[in-house]
Design an enzyme around this catalytic site. Structure first.
Site, PDB file in Angstrom:
ATOM      1  N   GLU A  44     -27.939  24.556 -64.208  1.00  0.00           N
ATOM      2  CA  GLU A  44     -27.251  23.946 -63.057  1.00  0.00           C
ATOM      3  C   GLU A  44     -26.770  25.028 -62.092  1.00  0.00           C
ATOM      4  O   GLU A  44     -26.891  26.226 -62.345  1.00  0.00           O
ATOM      5  CB  GLU A  44     -26.036  23.137 -63.533  1.00  0.00           C
ATOM      6  N   ARG A 138     -14.131  18.191 -66.967  1.00  0.00           N
ATOM      7  CA  ARG A 138     -14.512  19.563 -66.647  1.00  0.00           C
ATOM      8  C   ARG A 138     -15.025  19.611 -65.222  1.00  0.00           C
ATOM      9  O   ARG A 138     -15.460  18.599 -64.665  1.00  0.00           O
ATOM     10  CB  ARG A 138     -15.600  20.064 -67.595  1.00  0.00           C
ATOM     11  N   ASN A 140     -17.762  20.282 -62.506  1.00  0.00           N
ATOM     12  CA  ASN A 140     -19.211  20.135 -62.522  1.00  0.00           C
ATOM     13  C   ASN A 140     -19.790  20.983 -61.392  1.00  0.00           C
ATOM     14  O   ASN A 140     -19.701  22.201 -61.452  1.00  0.00           O
ATOM     15  CB  ASN A 140     -19.604  18.660 -62.419  1.00  0.00           C
ATOM     16  N   GLU A 158     -16.854  13.274 -72.048  1.00  0.00           N
ATOM     17  CA  GLU A 158     -16.875  12.541 -73.306  1.00  0.00           C
ATOM     18  C   GLU A 158     -16.601  11.080 -73.004  1.00  0.00           C
ATOM     19  O   GLU A 158     -15.945  10.749 -72.023  1.00  0.00           O
ATOM     20  CB  GLU A 158     -15.826  13.071 -74.289  1.00  0.00           C
ATOM     21  N   ASN A 189     -20.997  15.863 -57.858  1.00  0.00           N
ATOM     22  CA  ASN A 189     -22.232  16.625 -57.924  1.00  0.00           C
ATOM     23  C   ASN A 189     -22.579  17.282 -56.598  1.00  0.00           C
ATOM     24  O   ASN A 189     -21.767  17.952 -56.000  1.00  0.00           O
ATOM     25  CB  ASN A 189     -23.370  15.738 -58.461  1.00  0.00           C
ATOM     26  N   ASP A 243     -28.479  14.146 -58.550  1.00  0.00           N
ATOM     27  CA  ASP A 243     -27.704  15.220 -59.178  1.00  0.00           C
ATOM     28  C   ASP A 243     -27.365  16.265 -58.121  1.00  0.00           C
ATOM     29  O   ASP A 243     -26.569  16.019 -57.235  1.00  0.00           O
ATOM     30  CB  ASP A 243     -28.512  15.791 -60.350  1.00  0.00           C
TER      31      ASP A 243
END
Length: 332
Positions: A44, A138, A140, A158, A189, A243
């Site tokens: 990424e 988190r 990204n 999660e 994203n 994405d």
């Protein structure tokens, strides 16, 4: 035909299975090749650095940062000491070998010479949700706008990831000011900016679309969002999930389709997909223009959770007949 050999895309006008209009305006010849030793289990955050002629990117779950050296045609891998997650990497303006990296709910400053197999954390630049001990979020994706402000967003990693809407997009400005740009975010994203049209583009993967904002480059403030590419379907199981994102010098967007083996070249004014760039692996995560002429599209992919060979490689795409815009470094 082997997708790693020369691919010829003929002139067509069609609609894909999920209703996305694809209008390939001319015959396009392009070539897709994996970079050597470029594997990242969850690749990424690609960033092309003009000064070093290098592509930096991350392997998120491994806590690694990577550098592809254009002249050497070689990829260097580095584990950040003491770090479990590394979600994006952006060089710092005026500080050679210094980078901001997303790590968990923090953005950290990392020192790396671009060669060593380990790198180290200098300090925490800022953290979000301090005191929330059990929050499973988190950072990204993250990028610097053309004025050097860092935009970075979070996601749940999660549980019910796609349906959670409690993440946010943040902005860090020179001097240390951190503000919330957008709440009600699912999976923050792709980001891109167009100074000529004064626009910003943003992807929240959970929305399965790409949004365009009016962007005040002096203040660093986006406003008036509108959808310019909709990848949702009446049957949610058929949704395509956008994405990462990049932009070319003519303002066309290149949208990585995480579950679609493809990058879509999109005209944001019409919403039409001008070209579908097909890959030999499913999860396409992001893209960045690079090379001496900014005419090579570098593309990261994911092998998560356990996809076959070729998944996780980083690819270069040549022959697209387009050029990118220089990427900006973060100003601290």
């Amino acid at each position: 035909m082997d997708l790693l050999s020369l691919i010829i895309i003929s002139l067509i006008l069609c609609s894909s299975a999920n209703g996305v209009e694809i209008d390939e305006e001319a015959t396009i010849l392009y070539k897709i090749e994996p970079l050597p030793n470029s594997y990242a289990h969850l690749g990424e955050g690609p960033h092309w650095d003009i000064e070093t002629q290098s592509l930096y990117y991350v392997d998120i779950d491994a806590g690694k940062i990577l550098r592809y050296d254009y002249q050497q045609n070689k990829v260097y891998h580095s584990k950040i000491k003491g770090i479990a997650l590394a979600s994006f990497i952006v060089p710092i303006e005026g500080q050679s070998g210094k980078f901001v990296v997303g790590s968990g709910r923090s953005v950290i400053v990392v020192s790396w010479d671009g060669v060593s197999e380990t790198s180290k954390v200098d300090r925490v630049l800022f953290s979000v949700l301090p005191g929330e001990k059990y929050v499973v979020y988190r950072f990204n994706d993250g990028k610097a706008d053309p004025r050097g402000r860092l935009f970075a967003g979070t996601m749940r990693y999660e549980g019910d990831v796609l349906n959670d809407r409690s993440s946010a997009l943040y902005k860090y400005e020179k001097g240390g000011k951190v503000t919330v740009v957008k709440t009600d975010v699912g999976i923050s994203n792709g980001l891109a900016w167009n100074e000529q049209t004064k626009k910003m583009y943003y992807i929240d993967t959970s929305d399965c679309n790409v949004k365009e904002y009016d962007y005040d480059f002096d203040a660093g403030v986006p406003s008036n969002p509108k959808v310019v590419l909709n990848l949702c379907n009446s049957n949610p199981q058929d949704n395509l999930w956008p994405d990462g994102l990049t932009i070319d010098s003519k303002g066309n967007l290149y949208v990585a389709i995480n579950n679609g083996h493809a990058i879509y070249k999109v005209n944001p004014s019409t919403g039409i997909v001008l070209l579908e760039i097909k890959f030999p692996t499913k999860q396409i995560t992001s893209a960045a223009w690079g090379g001496p002429n900014l005419d090579i599209l570098y593309v990261t992919t994911s092998a998560s959770p356990d996809l076959p060979a070729q998944a996780g490689s980083t690819y270069k795409v040549t022959g697209l007949g387009a050029r990118g815009l220089p990427m900006s470094k973060v100003q601290l």
